[in-house]
Design a protein around this motif. Structure first.
Motif, mmCIF file in Angstrom:
data_model
loop_
_atom_site.group_PDB
_atom_site.id
_atom_site.type_symbol
_atom_site.label_atom_id
_atom_site.label_comp_id
_atom_site.label_asym_id
_atom_site.label_seq_id
_atom_site.Cartn_x
_atom_site.Cartn_y
_atom_site.Cartn_z
ATOM 1 N N LEU A 31 0.822 -1.204 0.000
ATOM 2 C CA LEU A 31 0.000 0.000 0.000
ATOM 3 C C LEU A 31 0.862 1.262 0.000
ATOM 4 O O LEU A 31 0.487 2.275 -0.601
ATOM 5 N N GLY A 32 2.019 1.208 0.648
ATOM 6 C CA GLY A 32 2.912 2.363 0.638
ATOM 7 C C GLY A 32 3.359 2.706 -0.768
ATOM 8 O O GLY A 32 3.364 3.873 -1.173
ATOM 9 N N THR A 33 3.717 1.680 -1.537
ATOM 10 C CA THR A 33 4.114 1.877 -2.931
ATOM 11 C C THR A 33 2.954 2.411 -3.757
ATOM 12 O O THR A 33 3.112 3.314 -4.584
ATOM 13 N N GLY A 34 1.772 1.838 -3.525
ATOM 14 C CA GLY A 34 0.589 2.256 -4.268
ATOM 15 C C GLY A 34 0.231 3.707 -4.009
ATOM 16 O O GLY A 34 -0.097 4.457 -4.938
ATOM 17 N N PHE A 35 0.293 4.119 -2.755
ATOM 18 C CA PHE A 35 -0.060 5.507 -2.415
ATOM 19 C C PHE A 35 0.968 6.480 -2.989
ATOM 20 O O PHE A 35 0.608 7.535 -3.510
ATOM 21 N N ALA A 36 2.245 6.124 -2.922
ATOM 22 C CA ALA A 36 3.297 6.983 -3.472
ATOM 23 C C ALA A 36 3.123 7.154 -4.977
ATOM 24 O O ALA A 36 3.285 8.257 -5.515
ATOM 25 N N THR A 37 2.783 6.055 -5.657
ATOM 26 C CA THR A 37 2.547 6.117 -7.105
ATOM 27 C C THR A 37 1.335 6.977 -7.417
ATOM 28 O O THR A 37 1.336 7.786 -8.354
ATOM 29 N N TRP A 38 0.280 6.830 -6.614
ATOM 30 C CA TRP A 38 -0.958 7.585 -6.817
ATOM 31 C C TRP A 38 -0.733 9.087 -6.630
ATOM 32 O O TRP A 38 -1.312 9.904 -7.342
ATOM 33 N N LEU A 39 0.125 9.462 -5.681
ATOM 34 C CA LEU A 39 0.404 10.874 -5.426
ATOM 35 C C LEU A 39 0.969 11.574 -6.658
ATOM 36 O O LEU A 39 0.720 12.752 -6.885
ATOM 37 N N ARG A 40 1.717 10.837 -7.473
ATOM 38 C CA ARG A 40 2.336 11.413 -8.664
ATOM 39 C C ARG A 40 1.502 11.166 -9.920
ATOM 40 O O ARG A 40 1.900 11.566 -11.018
ATOM 41 N N SER A 41 0.362 10.496 -9.747
ATOM 42 C CA SER A 41 -0.524 10.255 -10.885
ATOM 43 C C SER A 41 -1.272 11.539 -11.227
ATOM 44 O O SER A 41 -1.213 12.534 -10.500
ATOM 45 N N GLN A 42 -2.003 11.505 -12.336
ATOM 46 C CA GLN A 42 -2.752 12.697 -12.740
ATOM 47 C C GLN A 42 -3.753 13.109 -11.671
ATOM 48 O O GLN A 42 -3.901 14.299 -11.382
ATOM 49 N N ARG A 43 -4.423 12.137 -11.064
ATOM 50 C CA ARG A 43 -5.423 12.460 -10.032
ATOM 51 C C ARG A 43 -4.756 13.100 -8.810
ATOM 52 O O ARG A 43 -5.237 14.105 -8.281
ATOM 53 N N GLY A 44 -3.650 12.527 -8.373
ATOM 54 C CA GLY A 44 -2.944 13.089 -7.231
ATOM 55 C C GLY A 44 -2.386 14.467 -7.515
ATOM 56 O O GLY A 44 -2.422 15.366 -6.656
ATOM 57 N N GLN A 45 -1.882 14.674 -8.727
ATOM 58 C CA GLN A 45 -1.303 15.971 -9.093
ATOM 59 C C GLN A 45 -2.370 17.056 -9.257
ATOM 60 O O GLN A 45 -2.125 18.226 -8.976
ATOM 61 N N LEU A 46 -3.558 16.665 -9.674
ATOM 62 C CA LEU A 46 -4.650 17.627 -9.761
ATOM 63 C C LEU A 46 -5.051 18.138 -8.381
ATOM 64 O O LEU A 46 -5.431 19.292 -8.221
ATOM 65 N N ILE A 47 -4.953 17.261 -7.381
ATOM 66 C CA ILE A 47 -5.242 17.673 -6.005
ATOM 67 C C ILE A 47 -4.213 18.687 -5.538
ATOM 68 O O ILE A 47 -4.533 19.665 -4.851
#
Length: 300
Positions: free
Chosen positions: A262-278
Motif C-alpha cells: 500500500l505504501g508503494t501504491g499511495f506513493a505512485t498515486w500521489l504522482r498520478s494525474q489524479r494526485g497531481q490535480l489535487i
C-alpha cells in the motif's frame, strides 16, 4: 428449533468476522492498512490526498501520525513506521539506518511547497527581505519578531540552515506548538511575523477561516545574486512552480517498507494525474504539470 436457529446465527456471525479479518490484513497497492508519519507543516495537503485516495480505494486504510519533524524521525529511524512524508530528503546519516539493514529507500517528490511569512492585516509592512530575516535569526537588533510553528518543526530547521546557525537568539525569535497556533497569534497580534507551510493558508480549513481573514502574506525579496532578487514575491502557485519565491522546498514521500504494498501504491498515486490535480487545486506546485483535457463542443 429455536436453539438450532440461534446456534446457526452465531456460527454465521463468527464466520463473517473471520472473513472480514482475513480481508483486512490482505495488503496490495490499493488495499490493506498503511501506517504513515507526516510532518505537521505539510499535513493539510497530505490529508487532502488521503481523503480522495480512500474514496477511490475504500479497502485502503491509511493511519497517520502528525508531528513536527524532529518528533517523527526517531520513530522512523528505529523502524517503528517505515513510511514518512517530509519537506526534505533524508540526510546521508539518516539513510544509514536503513542501508545497514539492506532496506531500499524509495523517495518520491509529489509537490513543491513554500514557507510563508504572514502578518496581521493591521501591520503596515507588506514586504520583507531575506537578508532582514537572516539578520533577525542571527540576533541582530530589529523591531520585527518572528514566530515559528514549533521549535522541533521542519520550518525551524530550514531557517537554521538558511542562517547558518546552530540555535536561535534569546530574543526576537519565538515558537508555538502548531501552525494553527501561529495563525491565531498573528490574527490577534500585529507585532509578529508568523512562519509556516504555505498549505496551511491555502487550504479550506473552516475552523481557521475566521483567523485567516485577519492575516496577510508578505512578499519576499531574495538576497542579491539569487533567483527572486529582482522584486518581492509572494508564495503563489505560479511563483512556486517558476521557482522565484525564495523559501521553496519539496514535499517527499519516503517509503522504506521493502515490499510492494500500500505504501508503494499511495506513493505512485500521489504522482498520478489524479494526485497531481489535487496538488494543483491546493495552491501548491505539482511535481509535474499535467496536460489539461479540453472538451470541444459545437457552438451555435
Amino acid at each position: 428449533m429455536r436453539n438450532f436457529l440461534f446456534i446457526f446465527l452465531i456460527l454465521a456471525l463468527v464466520a463473517c468476522k473471520r472473513k472480514n479479518k482475513t480481508e483486512a490484513v490482505k495488503e496490495t497497492r490499493t488495499s490493506g492498512t498503511l501506517k504513515m508519519l507526516v510532518d505537521e507543516s505539510v499535513s493539510p495537503i497530505v490529508q487532502d490526498q488521503i481523503d480522495i485516495f480512500s474514496l477511490d480505494y475504500p479497502q485502503a486504510k491509511i493511519e497517520t501520525t502528525v508531528k513536527p519533524e524532529e518528533k517523527l524521525l526517531p520513530v522512523f529511524l528505529n523502524d517503528s513506521v517505515r513510511v514518512i512524508v517530509l519537506p526534505r530528503l533524508l540526510t546521508k546519516a539518516e539513510e544509514k539506518y536503513y542501508n545497514q539493514r539492506s532496506i531500499k529507500i524509495n523517495t518520491s517528490r509529489f509537490a513543491v511547497d513554500g514557507i510563508a511569512l504572514i502578518t496581521n492585516q493591521g501591520n503596515i509592512d507588506s514586504t520583507i527581505n531575506v537578508k532582514d530575516v537572516i539578520d533577525i535569526l542571527r540576533g541582530k537588533k530589529s523591531d520585527k519578531k518572528l514566530v515559528f510553528d514549533n521549535a522541533y518543526s521542519s520550518t525551524f530547521q530550514y531557517f537554521k540552515e538558511l542562517a547558518n546557525i546552530s540555535q536561535f537568539p534569546a530574543t526576537g525569535v519565538y515558537s508555538k506548538n502548531s501552525s494553527k497556533e501561529v495563525i491565531k497569534l498573528i490574527a490577534e497580534d500585529k507585532n509578529f511575523i508568523g512562519i509556516l507551510g504555505v498549505n496551511w493558508i491555502t487550504g479550506k480549513d473552516t475552523e481557521m477561516s475566521e483567523y485567516l481573514s485577519q492575516i496577510k502574506v508578505l512578499g519576499v525579496k531574495n538576497v542579491k545574486g539569487k533567483v527572486g532578487d529582482d522584486q518581492f514575491y509572494k508564495p503563489t502557485q505560479d511563483n512556486l512552480i517558476n521557482g522565484v519565491y525564495p523559501f521553496l522546498r519539496n514535499i517527499n514521500i519516503i517509503d522504506c517498507e521493502g515490499r510492494d504494498g500500500l505504501g508503494t501504491g499511495f506513493a505512485t498515486w500521489l504522482r498520478s494525474q489524479r494526485g497531481q490535480l489535487i496538488v494543483l487545486k491546493s495552491g501548491l506546485g505539482p511535481h509535474k504539470l499535467m496536460p489539461r483535457q479540453i472538451n470541444l463542443t459545437k457552438g451555435n
